[in-house]
Design an enzyme around this catalytic site. Sequence first.
Site, PDB file in Angstrom:
ATOM      1  N   CYS A 304     -46.800  68.856  -6.812  1.00  0.00           N
ATOM      2  CA  CYS A 304     -45.932  67.771  -6.344  1.00  0.00           C
ATOM      3  C   CYS A 304     -46.667  66.456  -6.165  1.00  0.00           C
ATOM      4  CB  CYS A 304     -45.296  68.153  -5.012  1.00  0.00           C
ATOM      5  SG  CYS A 304     -44.239  69.593  -5.091  1.00  0.00           S
ATOM      6  N   SER A 324     -48.762  74.750 -11.122  1.00  0.00           N
ATOM      7  CA  SER A 324     -47.379  74.870 -11.567  1.00  0.00           C
ATOM      8  C   SER A 324     -47.069  73.731 -12.527  1.00  0.00           C
ATOM      9  CB  SER A 324     -46.445  74.792 -10.354  1.00  0.00           C
ATOM     10  OG  SER A 324     -45.117  74.553 -10.761  1.00  0.00           O
ATOM     11  N   LYS A 363     -47.434  57.549  -6.848  1.00  0.00           N
ATOM     12  CA  LYS A 363     -46.152  57.744  -7.512  1.00  0.00           C
ATOM     13  C   LYS A 363     -45.863  56.611  -8.500  1.00  0.00           C
ATOM     14  CE  LYS A 363     -44.741  61.506  -5.315  1.00  0.00           C
ATOM     15  NZ  LYS A 363     -44.570  62.809  -5.989  1.00  0.00           N
ATOM     16  N   GLU A 366     -47.641  57.748 -11.474  1.00  0.00           N
ATOM     17  CA  GLU A 366     -46.988  58.937 -12.003  1.00  0.00           C
ATOM     18  C   GLU A 366     -45.747  58.578 -12.811  1.00  0.00           C
ATOM     19  OE1 GLU A 366     -45.245  63.181 -10.289  1.00  0.00           O
ATOM     20  OE2 GLU A 366     -44.889  61.327  -9.165  1.00  0.00           O
ATOM     21  N   GLU A 371     -45.396  61.317 -20.501  1.00  0.00           N
ATOM     22  CA  GLU A 371     -44.733  62.611 -20.649  1.00  0.00           C
ATOM     23  C   GLU A 371     -43.598  62.797 -19.648  1.00  0.00           C
ATOM     24  OE1 GLU A 371     -48.351  63.473 -17.968  1.00  0.00           O
ATOM     25  OE2 GLU A 371     -47.808  62.147 -19.631  1.00  0.00           O
TER      26      GLU A 371
END
Length: 580
Positions: A304, A324, A363, A366, A371
């Site tokens: 996350c 993950s 963020k 990000e 992608e």
Amino acid sequence: MDIQLKINDIPLTVPAGMSILDAARTINIDIPTLCYLNLHEMRLNNHIASCRVCVVEVEGRRNLAPACSTPVFDGMVVKTDTQRAVLGRRTMVELLLSDHPKSCLTCPKNLDCDLQALAADLGVRNITYEGEESEFAIDKSSLAIIRDPNKCIRCRRCETMCNDVQTVGVYSAVGRGFETVVKTAFDLPLHDTSCTFCGQCVAVCPTGALMELDQVDKVWKALNDPTRYVVVETAPAVRVALGEGFGLEPGTIVTGKMVAALRRLGFDRVFDTEFGADVTIMEEATELIHRIEHGGRLPILTSCCPAWVKFFEHQFPDLLDIPSTCKSPHQMLGVLSKSYYAETYGIDPQKITVVSIMPCIAKKYEAARPELGQDPVTPDVDIVITTRELSRMLREAGIHFDHLKEEDFDHPLGESTGAAVVFGTTGGVIEAALRTAYEWLTGKPLENVEFEPLRGMDGIKEAVIPIGKRDFRIAVTHGLGNARTILEKIQSGESHYDAIEIMACPGGCIGGGGQPYHHGNLEILEARANAIYQEDRSKPLRKSHENPAVLKLYRDYIGEPYGEKAHRLLHTSFTKRPKI
């Protein structure tokens, strides 16, 4: 061993080795500081004494002593308020100001700058020492942090945080005398280094030398464009910190007022990142169970936190198959806004602008990763602003935050459970995943949903959680230095876990680089964490897989968790990056 001394004629007994500064604070004597940074819970002490703002007189010592780095000794006599000490501090601040830009009114740190506040407290009204000023190029290369070395006062707080706490090692002081400056390796643009954009350097910088990339103007532009359908989402940690920007106590929950304020700004829909968090758990818990049942590689690491993701891409590329593949919650909600919501309500996704309000500077970086979008021209999230930026935006709009009546998020992407709320603090993501994994694996209801061993501000927490016939070995860590410790144990085979939560920032998202400045007071982080748990307990549903709006999303649109469509919309990949 304790020793006795006097400070301003007050006798006191303190442990040997304590600094004058800390000793003075035990009797509520305030000595001003600037470069000093002391976060005991992180085992961090920035005692380089470079600014000399904390100087005091010590009987028998010819020169003034820096209180932050001078240890006490038995029989010591200290004076903190003599004319010589006060004038010494003022002179040091005047010297700092002589080589500092005079653009305070337009600086983003205006009225929140430690140097500015200290100059006011010391009565500095004139620039006593005028002359040549440093001239360095401003680094605007990254999509998250702006670095202005001209405002740097060489306190080296950023260096301490980056090197000692986060172990990223991007910053270092170079040069001597007037030419001294804190730079990146080889003076590279920040974007070309191993910087994770966690923003902890920004969080501790006392001036405007390090700031988040301000994107408020982009938000205003979108809101004032009649062709755009602008939706906004807010992270869990924002609602327990935003009030601090309006004079409310740390940990005040302002969810309803925040929603009302965002509608006043003109957003077409106000969604909740917590919906994305519940979706994240549906995917992440399924992924964990899939790895266990099909012999996949363990441990699974939460993904996350974008700063943590970039950290392992640079520092541990051999472990890229462990995290993950789930996107972060705000990215999930972004893509669902432009797919599920757009299709359900007949809106052209090309006309939707998604604005994320995050506690996190990373963020911003990000959201720009190529992608994380359905195609090159359709990113999942278009604009990211921090909690601090939202505070500035609301003040700019003249919104009286305290007077607002509480309002609810818009549906369906505004419904959430308590499991989504706890994403905002360290340990919350893995706790939320366990709430769901337990019931899916055992087929039994989980009565006590609060996993106390996974909570708290310890840098590394470990626990064994029995689920059915299997014991799950869990680790939780916050701060990238602690993450390094855990990952090196995995590399060496020293430790074996089933699942690990890692957050880059101290305390998790509540301590994000974009939150209101806590100035080293970790009681503020604890207050925010307590508010997160209070919000969790107030929710009628506390498990992600019980969210009816999420269940409808899977039933009507996505299909099975961790299925083909889920992978296409909600999962991502990672990239091996050089370590610089």
